[in-house]
Motif scaffolding. Structure first.
Motif, short mmCIF file in Angstrom:
data_model
loop_
_atom_site.label_atom_id
_atom_site.label_comp_id
_atom_site.label_asym_id
_atom_site.label_seq_id
_atom_site.Cartn_x
_atom_site.Cartn_y
_atom_site.Cartn_z
N LYS A 1 -51.70 -3.06 -52.36
CA LYS A 1 -52.27 -3.58 -51.12
C LYS A 1 -51.86 -5.03 -50.91
O LYS A 1 -51.75 -5.80 -51.87
N VAL A 2 -51.66 -5.37 -49.66
CA VAL A 2 -51.24 -6.72 -49.28
C VAL A 2 -52.11 -7.19 -48.11
O VAL A 2 -52.45 -6.40 -47.22
N ILE A 3 -52.46 -8.47 -48.11
CA ILE A 3 -53.16 -9.05 -46.97
C ILE A 3 -52.32 -10.21 -46.44
O ILE A 3 -51.73 -10.97 -47.22
N PHE A 4 -52.27 -10.34 -45.12
CA PHE A 4 -51.47 -11.39 -44.49
C PHE A 4 -52.38 -12.52 -44.04
O PHE A 4 -53.27 -12.32 -43.21
N GLU B 1 -50.72 4.43 -50.17
CA GLU B 1 -51.48 5.51 -50.77
C GLU B 1 -50.54 6.70 -50.91
O GLU B 1 -50.14 7.29 -49.91
N GLY B 2 -50.19 7.04 -52.14
CA GLY B 2 -49.19 8.07 -52.34
C GLY B 2 -47.85 7.58 -51.83
O GLY B 2 -47.37 6.53 -52.22
N LYS B 3 -47.27 8.32 -50.90
CA LYS B 3 -45.99 7.91 -50.32
C LYS B 3 -46.16 7.33 -48.93
O LYS B 3 -45.16 7.01 -48.26
N THR B 4 -47.39 7.17 -48.48
CA THR B 4 -47.66 6.71 -47.11
C THR B 4 -48.15 5.27 -47.10
O THR B 4 -48.96 4.87 -47.94
N ILE B 5 -47.64 4.48 -46.16
CA ILE B 5 -48.07 3.10 -45.96
C ILE B 5 -49.04 3.06 -44.79
O ILE B 5 -48.80 3.64 -43.73
N TYR B 6 -50.16 2.34 -44.97
CA TYR B 6 -51.17 2.24 -43.93
C TYR B 6 -51.38 0.78 -43.54
O TYR B 6 -51.23 -0.13 -44.37
N ILE B 7 -51.76 0.57 -42.29
CA ILE B 7 -52.15 -0.76 -41.81
C ILE B 7 -53.62 -0.70 -41.43
O ILE B 7 -54.11 0.30 -40.92
N LEU C 1 -48.03 3.90 -41.10
CA LEU C 1 -46.89 3.20 -40.52
C LEU C 1 -45.59 3.91 -40.88
O LEU C 1 -45.41 4.36 -42.01
N TYR C 2 -44.68 3.97 -39.90
CA TYR C 2 -43.37 4.55 -40.13
C TYR C 2 -42.32 3.77 -39.32
O TYR C 2 -42.61 3.30 -38.22
N ASN C 3 -41.13 3.66 -39.87
CA ASN C 3 -39.99 3.10 -39.14
C ASN C 3 -40.31 1.75 -38.48
O ASN C 3 -40.14 1.56 -37.28
N CYS C 4 -40.78 0.82 -39.29
CA CYS C 4 -41.11 -0.51 -38.75
C CYS C 4 -41.05 -1.54 -39.86
O CYS C 4 -40.91 -1.22 -41.05
N PHE C 5 -41.16 -2.80 -39.49
CA PHE C 5 -41.25 -3.90 -40.45
C PHE C 5 -42.08 -5.01 -39.83
O PHE C 5 -42.34 -5.02 -38.62
N LEU C 6 -42.53 -5.95 -40.67
CA LEU C 6 -43.32 -7.08 -40.19
C LEU C 6 -42.47 -8.35 -40.27
O LEU C 6 -41.68 -8.52 -41.19
N GLU D 1 -40.58 0.33 -45.73
CA GLU D 1 -39.83 1.42 -46.36
C GLU D 1 -38.73 0.86 -47.26
O GLU D 1 -38.51 -0.36 -47.30
N GLU D 2 -38.07 1.72 -47.98
CA GLU D 2 -36.99 1.27 -48.85
C GLU D 2 -35.91 0.60 -48.01
O GLU D 2 -35.48 1.13 -46.99
N THR D 3 -35.48 -0.56 -48.47
CA THR D 3 -34.55 -1.39 -47.68
C THR D 3 -33.51 -2.01 -48.59
O THR D 3 -33.82 -2.49 -49.69
#
Length: 245
Positions: free
Chosen positions: A96-99, A126-132, A141-146, A157-159
Motif C-alpha cells: 500500500k502507498v499513500i500520496f 490485492e492479489g494481482k489487482t491494483i486499487y485506488i 485501476l488498469y492501464n494508467c499511471f500517476l 503495472e509492470e513497466t
C-alpha cells in the motif's frame, strides 16, 4: 408569550440574545476548524517508509501527515517535522502507498485523459489487482499511471525504463524521478531496490505493453504523435468512479 417579547426588547434581553448568537457562531467556527483538521491531517498507525535522496527512510512510530496548505506536507515524528514533496509513502508491512500531495492520474488508452486525485489518496495491491481509494470509493485501476506534474511517475503495472541502452524492469507500485540535472532515481518496489543513474542528454522512456511515456519531455506517445501532460494539476477535473468503468 407577551412577557417574553417584552423581556427580549429590554436591554438585558438584547444582551442575552447577543450572547446566544455569539455562542452559536463560535460553535459553528469550532466545528468548521475541527472538520478542516480532520480533512487535512491523517495519522498512520503503521510503520512506513520513503525513498529520499537514494536512501530508504523508515518511520517506525505513529506518523501524522499534515497538509493544511495543500502544497506543503509535513511528517511529525518524535516531535520533529519533515517537509515532504510528492514522493509516495509506502506501508512497510502492506502492499500500500499513500500520496502526501495532489497527483494526477493519466489514462493513455483513453485519449491520454488526465484527472486529479487529492492528497492522502492511497493505492494498494490485492492479489494481482491494483486499487485506488480515498479520492473515490475503492476501485480497481488498469492501464494508467500517476504523475505529480513535475518529475515523478508512479506505475500501476509492470513497466520498462529505457535509456542509454539500459533497461530497468519495474514491478507495479514502483516509481521514478527524472531530475532536471540529468539524473534519474528509480525505485523498484518488488525488489526493494534503489537505482541512481546519470543520463546526460539522452531521452528516457517508460514502456508498458500498451503505451509509452517519454519522461524527458513529459509526454505520452500515440503512434507517431505525442501528447504533452498537464503540469498545473489544479486545472484538472477530479477523478470520479465513472472514469474507471
Amino acid at each position: 408569550m407577551e412577557k417574553v417579547k417584552k423581556f427580549l426588547n429590554t436591554k438585558k434581553g438584547r444582551i442575552i440574545i447577543s450572547t446566544v448568537i455569539f455562542i452559536v457562531l463560535a460553535i459553528m467556527v469550532l466545528i468548521s476548524i475541527l472538520m478542516r483538521e480532520k480533512i487535512t491531517t491523517i495519522t498512520i498507525n503503521q510503520d512506513v517508509y520513503q525513498i529520499i535522496n537514494e536512501e530508504k527512510i523508515e518511520y517506525n512510530t505513529d506518523v501524522v501527515i499534515d497538509s493544511k496548505t495543500n502544497t506543503i506536507t509535513q511528517i511529525k515524528k518524535d516531535k520533529k517535522k519533515m517537509n515532504l514533496d510528492s514522493n509516495p509513502i509506502y506501508y512497510k508491512n502492506d502492499d500500500k502507498v499513500i500520496f502526501p500531495q495532489n497527483m494526477s492520474i493519466v489514462f493513455p488508452k483513453s485519449n491520454v485523459e488526465q484527472l486529479k486525485v487529492n492528497y492522502f489518496t492511497t493505492v494498494n495491491k490485492e492479489g494481482k489487482t491494483i486499487y485506488i481509494d480515498g479520492t473515490i470509493k475503492k476501485s480497481p485501476l488498469y492501464n494508467c499511471f500517476l504523475y505529480d506534474g513535475d518529475n515523478t511517475y508512479f506505475f500501476i503495472e509492470e513497466t520498462d525504463i529505457e535509456f542509454n541502452g539500459k533497461t530497468y524492469k519495474l514491478s507495479p507500485l514502483s516509481y521514478v524521478i527524472l531530475n532536471y540535472d540529468n539524473n534519474i532515481q528509480i525505485y523498484d518496489y518488488k525488489e526493494d531496490k534503489i537505482y541512481y543513474e546519470e543520463i546526460g542528454d539522452k531521452e528516457v522512456f517508460a514502456k508498458t505493453e500498451s503505451y509509452t511515456i517519454n519522461l524527458s519531455i513529459d509526454a505520452v506517445e500515440l503512434g507517431d504523435k505525442q501528447r504533452l501532460l498537464m503540469k498545473q494539476l489544479d486545472y484538472l477535473k477530479n477523478l470520479k468512479e465513472s472514469n474507471l468503468k
